[in-house]
Design a protein around this motif. Structure first.
Motif, short mmCIF file in Angstrom:
data_model
loop_
_atom_site.label_atom_id
_atom_site.label_comp_id
_atom_site.label_asym_id
_atom_site.label_seq_id
_atom_site.Cartn_x
_atom_site.Cartn_y
_atom_site.Cartn_z
N ALA A 65 2.49 12.01 20.28
CA ALA A 65 3.29 10.82 20.56
C ALA A 65 3.80 10.86 21.99
O ALA A 65 3.79 11.89 22.65
N GLY A 66 4.30 9.70 22.45
CA GLY A 66 4.76 9.62 23.82
C GLY A 66 5.87 8.62 24.00
O GLY A 66 6.45 8.11 23.04
N ARG A 67 6.15 8.33 25.24
CA ARG A 67 7.19 7.36 25.57
C ARG A 67 6.72 5.94 25.26
O ARG A 67 5.54 5.68 25.07
N SER A 104 2.90 1.42 20.09
CA SER A 104 2.82 1.69 21.54
C SER A 104 4.11 1.35 22.25
O SER A 104 4.42 1.91 23.30
N ALA A 105 4.89 0.42 21.69
CA ALA A 105 6.13 0.00 22.34
C ALA A 105 7.27 0.96 22.06
O ALA A 105 8.35 0.83 22.65
N ARG A 106 7.05 1.94 21.19
CA ARG A 106 8.15 2.79 20.73
C ARG A 106 8.00 4.23 21.20
O ARG A 106 6.90 4.78 21.17
N THR A 107 9.11 4.85 21.56
CA THR A 107 9.12 6.24 21.96
C THR A 107 8.98 7.11 20.72
O THR A 107 9.70 6.93 19.73
N GLY A 108 8.06 8.06 20.77
CA GLY A 108 7.79 8.92 19.61
C GLY A 108 8.15 10.35 19.87
O GLY A 108 7.28 11.20 20.08
N ARG A 109 9.44 10.66 19.84
CA ARG A 109 9.88 12.02 20.17
C ARG A 109 9.54 13.04 19.08
O ARG A 109 9.61 14.24 19.33
N GLY A 110 9.22 12.58 17.87
CA GLY A 110 8.90 13.51 16.80
C GLY A 110 7.95 12.89 15.81
O GLY A 110 7.86 11.65 15.71
N GLU A 129 11.45 5.06 18.34
CA GLU A 129 12.61 4.26 18.74
C GLU A 129 12.22 3.19 19.76
O GLU A 129 11.50 3.46 20.73
N LEU A 130 12.71 1.98 19.54
CA LEU A 130 12.55 0.87 20.49
C LEU A 130 13.90 0.64 21.13
O LEU A 130 14.83 0.12 20.48
N HIS A 162 19.80 6.08 16.76
CA HIS A 162 18.87 6.77 17.66
C HIS A 162 18.35 8.02 16.95
O HIS A 162 19.05 9.03 16.89
N PRO A 163 17.14 8.00 16.40
CA PRO A 163 16.62 9.15 15.66
C PRO A 163 16.20 10.28 16.60
O PRO A 163 15.70 10.03 17.70
#
Length: 563
Positions: A65-67, A104-110, A129-130, A162-163
């Motif tokens: 995942a990414g930003r 793709s629009a969402r940050t995937g920190r985990g 997170e968006l 904010h997860p």
């Protein structure tokens, strides 16, 4: 405590199988960075890492995942056509369903993996997170190798929070996986959401099963582990501002389950600054699961003393993030990897070899990687060769590529991997929450099946065991995550069992009480005899009693053959 490596223990080996250039090895143990060598390209996404066999072929694939604004990537594990005998990863994101707009629009920190609908393929939850709308939660259902975003319809999309962490577990042993998501900072006024699986892949938030905890400044990561050995998965969290929390899985008095906070009671307290990665493993082979935690200083460790924790300092690490227990040399003792660092770097990744007796040796040169700012990290066996490998991302600094350290040790040692497959009715199909034991060479070793550890990552769900000097395993025992007493859920596969294989194990039907592979009148009679005698394994409801409710439960299983 750590001790220095003697110069004599290091050697340069160019002839080790799979090594394409000079390597530093420690007693035959060494890794090579396949990405740095230009043999594999895993891109440069800075987010969560998940090991997932998305196509069910038995070879572990990777989700990265990414930003926001970047397509998160899916890499398929394939035979390397250019290098016979080797494996490689091919980007198969296009057309997978993971490349569509919302994700793709969402940050995937985990990212954490589980089969949410019991259809036999692995699904994927991403923190997702968006920032502009302050909404979060990406749930991808795997439909035979192609993913469908079911976040909203399945009930896991949240707003105003904010997860930062997540873990899958079967809270009630009802055969499907539930989801615990941890939040950080303000917004929403809560630390967690508990999403209970309704059995059809949809979820409902049941936060009444959670204790009141306040709002943490960070909820960096967490993991599920049965710390007290009662047969139920608990959750150990890395929360700050409200203190570290340990959520024990307990009965609610009405036949259900809930969490209570017991951290201070059992000695889980006093984490270092910014605790960012967590992994549970039985490093001393005493039957309970210990904790390694990376933080903004030297790391924190807790030895499980049998249902409680005692802080210890077996290693001196660095500003670290991802963390993994792995038996890198298959000597039967779990070694320790710390990924570091981020924001105070560059610092080198660390590998500590377990020498036994609570002593670890820093053998980081055996990693043969370049100095990087590493963060998320996972353990995975990419070649199914019994040599655990490591994948980690580098979100900052001059070198932001995702790294793959392949274990190319010349003398890998005897090993056995156990791949548990639940029936999707009584046991969730990934057997998340199972405890696996292997007896070999006079020693019993213990592993748990966990989805959610390190820094909100999914490691290889298969239980890997180094067998030390043993030539075979005497037996394999599994405590399945299903309803009933621990004794009724425990099944043993007697050996001798040959090493060097991935052993697939499925649960028996509890109605096969005499374990002869058949469900017939002899099982009914055997069960009645056990019930009259008060055998603990006759307690099929798990309420601590052998009563008429257990007989009814057995009859239901016996007449339906567990169908």
């Amino acid at each position: 405590m750590a001790r220095a490596i003697s110069i004599g223990a290091l050697l340069v080996a160019g002839a080790v199988s799979g090594v394409s250039r000079a390597q530093t090895c420690v007693d035959g143990l060494c890794f090579t960075d396949r990405v740095q060598a230009g043999e594999i390209d895993l891109g440069s996404l800075p987010g969560g890492v998940a090991v997932i066999d998305y196509d069910g072929d038995g070879w572990m694939d990777l989700y990265l995942a990414g930003r926001s604004g970047l397509a998160h990537r899916l890499y398929r594990n394939e035979a390397d056509a250019m290098r016979p005998g080797f494996r490689t990863f091919v980007d198969v994101t296009a057309g997978s369903g993971l490349d569509l707009g919302d994700g793709s629009a969402r940050t995937g920190r985990g990212a954490v993996v589980a089969d949410i609908d019991s259809d036999g393929d692995q699904d994927l939850y991403v923190l997702g997170e968006l920032g502009t709308a302050v909404s979060a939660g990406l749930l991808y259902r795997n439909d035979g190798g192609r993913f469908t975003d079911v976040s909203v319809g399945a009930g896991v999309r949240t707003t105003g929070v904010h997860p930062e962490s997540a873990v899958w577990l079967d809270l009630e042993h009802d055969g499907d996986c539930d989801l615990l998501v941890g939040y950080t900072g303000g917004g929403g006024g809560r630390a967690f959401d508990l999403f209970v699986n309704l059995g059809d892949g949809s979820f409902v938030a049941e936060n009444g099963r959670l204790p009141a905890l306040g709002v943490p400044s960070h909820n960096y990561s967490m993991t599920a582990t049965d710390f007290d050995g009662d047969g139920w998965a608990d959750v150990v969290t890395l929360t700050t501002a409200i203190g570290p929390k340990l959520l024990r899985n307990v009965g609610d008095g009405a036949g259900g389950r809930r969490f209570e906070e017991v951290g201070a009671q059992v000695g889980y307290a006093g984490l270092g600054p910014a605790p960012m990665g967590i992994s549970a493993g039985d490093f001393d082979n005493d039957g309970d699961f210990d904790l390694s935690i990376t933080d903004g200083a030297t790391g924190t460790s807790f030895e499980n003393t049998g249902g409680g924790f005692q802080k210890i300092t077996p290693v001196e690490s660095i500003f670290g993030w991802g963390v993994s227990w792995l038996d890198a040399d298959n000597d039967g003792l779990l070694d320790l990897f710390h990924a570091g660092s981020f924001a105070r770097g560059p610092m080198h990744n660390k590998l500590f070899r377990n020498l036994g007796g609570g002593v670890f040796e820093d053998i980081s040169p055996a990693l043969n990687d370049t100095v990087q700012d590493s963060k998320n990290a996972v353990r995975v066996d990419i070649g199914n060769d019994g040599r655990p490998d490591l994948v980690f991302c580098n979100p900052a600094g001059d070198d932001q590529r995702t790294g793959l350290l392949e274990n190319v040790s010349a003398t890998p040692g005897a090993w056995l991997a156990v791949d548990l497959v639940g029936d999707g009715r009584l046991v969730n199909t990934d057997a998340i929450g199972a405890v696996v034991r292997v007896r070999a060479g006079g020693v019993t070793r213990h592993r748990e099946v966990v989805s959610g550890s390190s820094t909100c990552a999914t490691e290889d769900l298969r239980a890997h065991f180094g067998l030390g000097g043993a030539a075979e395993a005497d037996w394999v025992e599994v405590v399945w995550p299903r309803r009933g007493s621990v004794a009724s859920r425990t099944e043993r596969l007697d050996g001798p069992i040959a090493p060097g294989q991935v052993l697939v194990v499925e649960p028996r039907c509890p109605a096969d009480y005499n374990a002869d592979g058949l469900i017939d009148t002899r099982d009914f009679l055997a069960y009645l005899n056990g019930w009259v005698a008060g055998e603990s394994r006759a307690d099929l409801t798990g309420d601590g009693q052998t009563d008429t409710q257990d007989v009814l439960a057995f009859l239901n299983l016996w007449t339906s053959a567990c169908g």
